[in-house]
Design a protein around this motif. Structure first.
Motif, PDB file in Angstrom:
ATOM      1  N   SER A  19      11.193   8.123  -1.459  1.00 18.20           N
ATOM      2  CA  SER A  19      11.090   6.918  -2.287  1.00 18.20           C
ATOM      3  C   SER A  19      10.233   7.130  -3.523  1.00 18.20           C
ATOM      4  O   SER A  19      10.535   6.596  -4.601  1.00 18.20           O
ATOM      5  N   THR A  20       9.171   7.911  -3.406  1.00 15.53           N
ATOM      6  CA  THR A  20       8.235   8.060  -4.516  1.00 15.53           C
ATOM      7  C   THR A  20       8.793   8.850  -5.688  1.00 15.53           C
ATOM      8  O   THR A  20       8.211   8.833  -6.771  1.00 15.53           O
ATOM      9  N   VAL A  24       4.466   3.597   2.644  1.00 15.02           N
ATOM     10  CA  VAL A  24       5.826   3.945   2.249  1.00 15.02           C
ATOM     11  C   VAL A  24       6.465   4.908   3.243  1.00 15.02           C
ATOM     12  O   VAL A  24       7.622   4.737   3.643  1.00 15.02           O
ATOM     13  N   ASP A  66       0.854  -1.189   0.000  1.00 16.30           N
ATOM     14  CA  ASP A  66       0.000   0.000   0.000  1.00 16.30           C
ATOM     15  C   ASP A  66       0.889   1.237   0.000  1.00 16.30           C
ATOM     16  O   ASP A  66       1.801   1.360   0.830  1.00 16.30           O
ATOM     17  N   VAL A  67       0.648   2.179  -0.905  1.00 20.18           N
ATOM     18  CA  VAL A  67       1.477   3.370  -1.001  1.00 20.18           C
ATOM     19  C   VAL A  67       1.463   4.176   0.296  1.00 20.18           C
ATOM     20  O   VAL A  67       2.437   4.874   0.615  1.00 20.18           O
ATOM     21  N   THR A  68       0.398   4.074   1.065  1.00 25.62           N
ATOM     22  CA  THR A  68       0.338   4.822   2.322  1.00 25.62           C
ATOM     23  C   THR A  68       1.320   4.271   3.357  1.00 25.62           C
ATOM     24  O   THR A  68       1.581   4.935   4.358  1.00 25.62           O
TER      25      THR A  68
END
Length: 402
Positions: free
Chosen positions: A311-312, A287, A283-285
């Motif tokens: 990271s994004t 990260v 899940d991106v949340t």
């Protein structure tokens, strides 16, 4: 490599916390500060620059009249290379006339003085920004040296300076360092002396490729080099020694934050690339939490000093070919700092206090390292002129982390 990164974190973070207290006090005393607002990462550049200007009394506006582009390149970058390696540069406007843009310059690089000196290769300088040109600064080998093919090197340095509508091109100090840096890469290509083009010049492991360029940066502040190129654009007067000394005295200023933000990115790179597939956040949340934990585990407070890249948008390691190798810059600087100390030490690289600006030291570095490319293990090449493996202590001293 993880041991190197984690060894650097505690002193770098301690320096960053010390500096943060200084800048927080500046911010509190600033009439423009909103009541109740506390110092954070976004405030760092403004107050660090204010501190730098107050402490050292120099800024780009003061320096720029002494840093004209042609002087920096021909009387600075080329001058240092001539003193170290005995090479000479002969401009070739006839070749430049056939280049892809009107401001591109071409020099024939000869291995010695005189018209009969053998030609090493060509150096191309593409210094101005223009529509369609990639941003940033870089070196590339348009033709790679190879005894197999019989080809000599053609290397290019690109910057992205804004060309003035009229008058001279004046540089910032960062521009000067960038010019010296990129020419360090160019020397790596020009001095290549290998059979295989795939092992020539900068075709070395990523944690080695930045090393010669970082070494070459250090000549920008050598007393004889800066006296050669830093001349007032109108009067020809040399840069006042007091200003040159203040440039040198900046030393480790600001390195707490700069080192920590870099280490944060390098640690994240390692953290992502050592995960098992089932451990990767789905899940991106998640990260941000992963980042915070990875940084906290090595002692980095990312609320005070966030990593250079999150990271994004960490293109280097997820789309730029650096996967698990962003540490390369700091390892290159370990070798750079150790080598710079060798150059500057009497009885090693230096002769009679010349801080290493001599042919004997330059030829040894060229012969044993720059010319070898990847034709032998770079660490073997390093030991061939240094006499031992790289040590971290010079880097700690340079960055004020010892």
């Amino acid at each position: 490599m993880s041991e190197l990164l984690t060894r650097l974190v505690p002193p770098a973070m301690a320096n960053a916390r010390r500096d943060a207290k200084t800048y927080a006090a500046r911010m509190a005393a600033d009439p423009a500060t909103v009541p109740g607002e506390s110092f954070g990462p976004a405030d760092w550049p403004h107050y660090e620059e204010a501190e730098r200007k107050e402490r050292f009394g120099i800024d780009d506006a003061t320096l720029a009249p002494y840093l004209e582009l042609s002087n920096v390149i021909e009387r600075g970058v080329f001058y240092a290379a001539g003193r170290l390696y005995g090479i000479c540069f002969h401009e070739r406007p006839d070749l430049a006339a056939h280049m892809y843009a009107p401001d591109v310059r071409v020099w024939e690089v000869r291995d010695g003085e005189g018209d009969d000196a053998p030609v090493l290769g060509l150096f191309i300088g593409d210094y101005y920004a223009r529509e369609g040109k990639h941003g940033g600064a870089w070196m590339d080998s348009l033709v790679e040296q190879s005894h197999l093919t019989g080809r000599k090197p053609v290397v290019i340095n690109c910057l992205n300076l804004t060309k003035p509508e009229a008058g001279p091109t004046l540089l910032s100090w960062d521009n000067v360092i960038t010019a010296f840096h990129e020419f360090g890469h160019a020397l790596h290509g020009l001095f290549a002396d290998t059979r295989w083009p795939s092992a020539s010049g900068t075709n070395v492991p990523r944690d080695v490729v930045e090393f010669p360029s970082q070494v070459n940066e250090k000549w920008a502040l050598h007393p004889q080099v800066i006296a050669s190129y830093a001349r007032h654009v109108d009067t020809g007067a040399p840069l006042p020694e007091g200003l040159a000394e203040r440039l040198r005295s900046q030393g480790a200023f600001g390195q707490g934050y700069a080192t920590t933000e870099y280490l944060g990115a390098a640690v994240l790179d390692q953290a992502w690339h050592t995960l098992q597939p089932q451990e990767v956040p789905a899940d991106v949340t998640a990260v941000e939490g992963f980042e915070h934990t990875a940084l906290a585990d090595v002692g980095i407070d990312d609320a005070l000093v966030p990593p250079r890249y999150r990271s994004t948008y960490f293109a280097h390691v997820f789309g730029g070919g650096y996967g698990a190798a962003y540490y390369a810059y700091i390892w290159s600087e370990v070798m750079d700092a150790d080598t710079t100390e060798w150059f500057r030490t009497d009885g090693e690289g230096a002769r009679d206090g010349d801080l290493g600006l001599n042919r004997e030291a330059g030829e040894r570095f060229r012969r044993e390292f720059l010319s070898r490319g990847d034709s032998r293990d770079p660490l073997v090449s390093y030991c061939a002129y240094r006499g031992r493996d790289p040590r971290i202590e010079p880097l700690l001293r340079r960055r004020g982390l010892n």
